[in-house]
Design a protein around this motif. Structure first.
Motif, PDB file in Angstrom:
ATOM      1  N   GLU A 226     -13.608  24.050  43.837  1.00 18.61           N
ATOM      2  CA  GLU A 226     -12.864  23.410  44.992  1.00 18.61           C
ATOM      3  C   GLU A 226     -13.766  22.581  46.105  1.00 18.61           C
ATOM      4  OE1 GLU A 226      -9.386  25.004  46.594  1.00 18.61           O
ATOM      5  OE2 GLU A 226      -8.689  25.853  44.935  1.00 18.61           O
ATOM      6  N   TYR A 227     -13.851  21.543  45.960  1.00 16.81           N
ATOM      7  CA  TYR A 227     -14.756  20.570  47.223  1.00 16.81           C
ATOM      8  C   TYR A 227     -13.576  19.261  47.866  1.00 16.81           C
ATOM      9  CZ  TYR A 227     -18.157  21.998  43.417  1.00 16.81           C
ATOM     10  OH  TYR A 227     -18.967  22.767  42.768  1.00 16.81           O
ATOM     11  N   LYS A 228     -13.634  19.208  48.590  1.00 15.81           N
ATOM     12  CA  LYS A 228     -13.989  18.413  49.723  1.00 15.81           C
ATOM     13  C   LYS A 228     -14.173  16.942  49.249  1.00 15.81           C
ATOM     14  CE  LYS A 228     -13.863  21.952  53.960  1.00 15.81           C
ATOM     15  NZ  LYS A 228     -14.573  21.957  54.722  1.00 15.81           N
ATOM     16  N   PRO A 229     -13.237  15.862  49.422  1.00 14.31           N
ATOM     17  CA  PRO A 229     -13.466  14.011  49.710  1.00 14.31           C
ATOM     18  C   PRO A 229     -15.301  14.382  49.902  1.00 14.31           C
ATOM     19  CG  PRO A 229     -11.613  14.758  50.461  1.00 14.31           C
ATOM     20  CD  PRO A 229     -12.308  16.300  50.519  1.00 14.31           C
ATOM     21  N   MET A 230     -15.587  13.389  49.185  1.00 13.11           N
ATOM     22  CA  MET A 230     -17.137  12.612  49.289  1.00 13.11           C
ATOM     23  C   MET A 230     -18.641  13.950  49.268  1.00 13.11           C
ATOM     24  SD  MET A 230     -16.618   9.758  49.288  1.00 13.11           S
ATOM     25  CE  MET A 230     -18.495   9.450  49.573  1.00 13.11           C
ATOM     26  N   GLU A 231     -17.730  15.252  48.669  1.00 13.26           N
ATOM     27  CA  GLU A 231     -18.596  15.974  49.050  1.00 13.26           C
ATOM     28  C   GLU A 231     -19.386  16.098  47.606  1.00 13.26           C
ATOM     29  OE1 GLU A 231     -19.444  20.750  49.371  1.00 13.26           O
ATOM     30  OE2 GLU A 231     -17.149  20.303  49.567  1.00 13.26           O
ATOM     31  N   VAL A 232     -18.278  15.502  46.109  1.00 10.29           N
ATOM     32  CA  VAL A 232     -19.395  15.930  44.586  1.00 10.29           C
ATOM     33  C   VAL A 232     -18.479  14.589  43.978  1.00 10.29           C
ATOM     34  CG1 VAL A 232     -19.471  17.042  41.996  1.00 10.29           C
ATOM     35  CG2 VAL A 232     -19.523  18.496  44.438  1.00 10.29           C
TER      36      VAL A 232
ATOM     37  N   VAL B 229     -10.938  14.943  44.924  1.00 18.68           N
ATOM     38  CA  VAL B 229      -9.895  14.647  44.916  1.00 18.68           C
ATOM     39  C   VAL B 229      -9.447  13.835  43.331  1.00 18.68           C
ATOM     40  CG1 VAL B 229      -9.931  13.827  47.188  1.00 18.68           C
ATOM     41  CG2 VAL B 229     -10.557  12.206  46.157  1.00 18.68           C
ATOM     42  N   GLN B 230     -10.564  13.690  42.544  1.00 20.86           N
ATOM     43  CA  GLN B 230      -9.587  13.368  40.757  1.00 20.86           C
ATOM     44  C   GLN B 230      -9.551  11.421  41.415  1.00 20.86           C
ATOM     45  OE1 GLN B 230     -10.104  14.907  38.121  1.00 20.86           O
ATOM     46  NE2 GLN B 230     -11.560  16.411  39.428  1.00 20.86           N
ATOM     47  N   LYS B 231     -10.294  11.144  41.870  1.00 19.58           N
ATOM     48  CA  LYS B 231      -9.518   9.609  41.516  1.00 19.58           C
ATOM     49  C   LYS B 231     -11.212   8.753  41.983  1.00 19.58           C
ATOM     50  CE  LYS B 231      -5.980   9.759  44.635  1.00 19.58           C
ATOM     51  NZ  LYS B 231      -5.276   9.456  46.315  1.00 19.58           N
ATOM     52  N   ILE B 232     -11.082   7.855  41.178  1.00 19.43           N
ATOM     53  CA  ILE B 232     -12.446   6.682  41.332  1.00 19.43           C
ATOM     54  C   ILE B 232     -11.615   5.701  42.695  1.00 19.43           C
ATOM     55  CG2 ILE B 232     -13.321   4.584  40.497  1.00 19.43           C
ATOM     56  CD1 ILE B 232     -13.177   7.215  38.161  1.00 19.43           C
TER      57      ILE B 232
ATOM     58  N   LEU C 252       3.715  19.066  37.073  1.00 19.77           N
ATOM     59  CA  LEU C 252       4.340  18.300  37.527  1.00 19.77           C
ATOM     60  C   LEU C 252       4.184  17.632  38.969  1.00 19.77           C
ATOM     61  CD1 LEU C 252       7.615  19.413  36.258  1.00 19.77           C
ATOM     62  CD2 LEU C 252       6.043  17.706  34.975  1.00 19.77           C
ATOM     63  N   ARG C 253       2.890  18.282  39.448  1.00 20.86           N
ATOM     64  CA  ARG C 253       3.343  17.517  41.110  1.00 20.86           C
ATOM     65  C   ARG C 253       2.648  15.307  40.664  1.00 20.86           C
ATOM     66  NH1 ARG C 253      -1.259  20.280  43.708  1.00 20.86           N
ATOM     67  NH2 ARG C 253      -1.963  21.459  41.314  1.00 20.86           N
ATOM     68  N   ILE C 254       2.227  15.316  41.681  1.00 16.17           N
ATOM     69  CA  ILE C 254       2.148  14.024  41.906  1.00 16.17           C
ATOM     70  C   ILE C 254       1.228  13.685  42.537  1.00 16.17           C
ATOM     71  CG2 ILE C 254       2.848  11.307  42.534  1.00 16.17           C
ATOM     72  CD1 ILE C 254       4.996  12.215  40.388  1.00 16.17           C
ATOM     73  N   PRO C 255       0.207  12.965  42.476  1.00 16.31           N
ATOM     74  CA  PRO C 255      -1.409  12.752  42.722  1.00 16.31           C
ATOM     75  C   PRO C 255      -0.481  11.767  44.767  1.00 16.31           C
ATOM     76  CG  PRO C 255      -1.659  12.048  40.775  1.00 16.31           C
ATOM     77  CD  PRO C 255       0.372  12.061  41.222  1.00 16.31           C
ATOM     78  N   ALA C 256      -1.302  12.467  45.260  1.00 14.71           N
ATOM     79  CA  ALA C 256      -0.805  12.150  46.851  1.00 14.71           C
ATOM     80  C   ALA C 256      -1.991  10.900  46.913  1.00 14.71           C
ATOM     81  CB  ALA C 256      -1.317  12.840  47.882  1.00 14.71           C
TER      82      ALA C 256
END
Length: 295
Positions: free
Chosen positions: A141-147, A173-176, A291-295
């Motif tokens: 698990e990584y924090k934002p901007m870590e990997v 955060v699994q985002k582009i 079934l969770r929606i991305p934040a």
């Protein structure tokens, strides 16, 4: 206090200092005490530990497996050859099963729709290369901007025309978080992509993982890494699996984004990409989330 400085350890193991720092943060080697003038002083044994880490990475071991290897190797001089052989044997059996499964798919004429044809690029002589520091530690698990993972792919449009898409995936955060479409696959494309996030990078913490494409081995990208004091990790030669989540994103985009070939102009393709990436970041529900929606 006797021991080795970080620079001496880097020289003795033929590693760069950024890699050693990363090993410390991932818990592969311990953060040593400082001497009376503030230098970290490593014990001599750290050289053997780093050599073990490098050998394990070459065999494709994951982060937790390497930690187990290090823990089991303490005080056992015979461990390195015997245990490495055992782990490697297990890895080979896993690979043989995957090959059998693929052969069965071919016999049954089954094909994974999401995987697309890989393109053949011209070989080049790299100016700068980096270790595979990330080493497929995708279960962490990584924090934002870590990997951050990055790559360039090509997309068709119009009458046999091609555009080139550069993107950066924040794995935590699994985002582009940045992307750029261009008529040309060159250093400017990657430069314009990374300029979008330069003020968000975390010195000595952000890790950028790429393949060994000419943009990422260039002088300009090495200067970008040094200027922002971040860590660069590179896939092994010919091992696209080392950048697996980024490759997976390309496959998802090309299978879910409707009718890539139907866009008549570069501008139409660019507008469609803007819409799809917004959907991917804000609305798309990956299987790993249930079934969770991305934040």
């Amino acid at each position: 206090m006797k021991g080795l400085t970080r620079g001496q350890v880097a020289k003795a193991t033929n590693m760069n200092i950024e890699t050693i720092r990363y090993y410390e943060r991932r818990g592969l080697i311990s953060d040593p005490p400082r001497n009376n003038v503030g230098y970290r002083m490593y014990p001599q044994e750290v050289i053997q530990d780093i050599e073990l880490i490098k050998r394990a990475q070459d065999l494709g071991f994951m982060l937790e497996e390497i930690k187990d290897l290090l823990a089991a190797s303490k005080g056992d001089k015979e461990f390195h050859s015997q245990e490495m052989l055992g782990f490697a044997s297990g890895k080979i059996k896993e690979m043989e099963k995957k090959i059998r499964d693929l052969n069965e798919m071919k016999l049954l004429k089954l094909k994974a729709v999401i995987r697309q044809k890989r393109y053949n690029y011209k070989p080049h002589t790299p100016n700068h290369v980096a270790e595979n520091i990330l080493n497929r530690a995708f279960q962490e698990e990584y924090k934002p901007m870590e990997v951050l993972l990055t790559d360039v792919t090509e997309l068709p449009y119009g009458n046999n025309s091609k555009a080139y898409l550069s993107a950066i995936l924040d794995y935590g955060v699994q985002k582009i978080i940045a992307f750029k479409l261009s008529h040309h696959n060159n250093n400017a494309l990657v430069r314009d992509t990374f300029s979008q996030i330069e003020n968000q990078l975390i010195p000595n913490k952000t890790l950028i993982h790429s393949d060994r494409g000419f943009q990422y081995t260039s002088h300009f990208f090495r200067e970008y890494i040094s200027r922002n004091d971040v860590i660069h990790s590179m896939s092994r030669v010919g091992k696209c699996i080392d950048n697996g989540p980024m490759e997976s994103f390309w496959g998802i985009l090309k299978s879910e984004m409707p009718q890539l070939e139907a866009y008549d102009t570069f501008e139409e393709l660019n507008d469609a990409l803007q819409s799809y990436i917004e959907f991917y970041n804000m609305e798309r529900v990956p299987l790993s989330m249930g079934l969770r929606i991305p934040a």
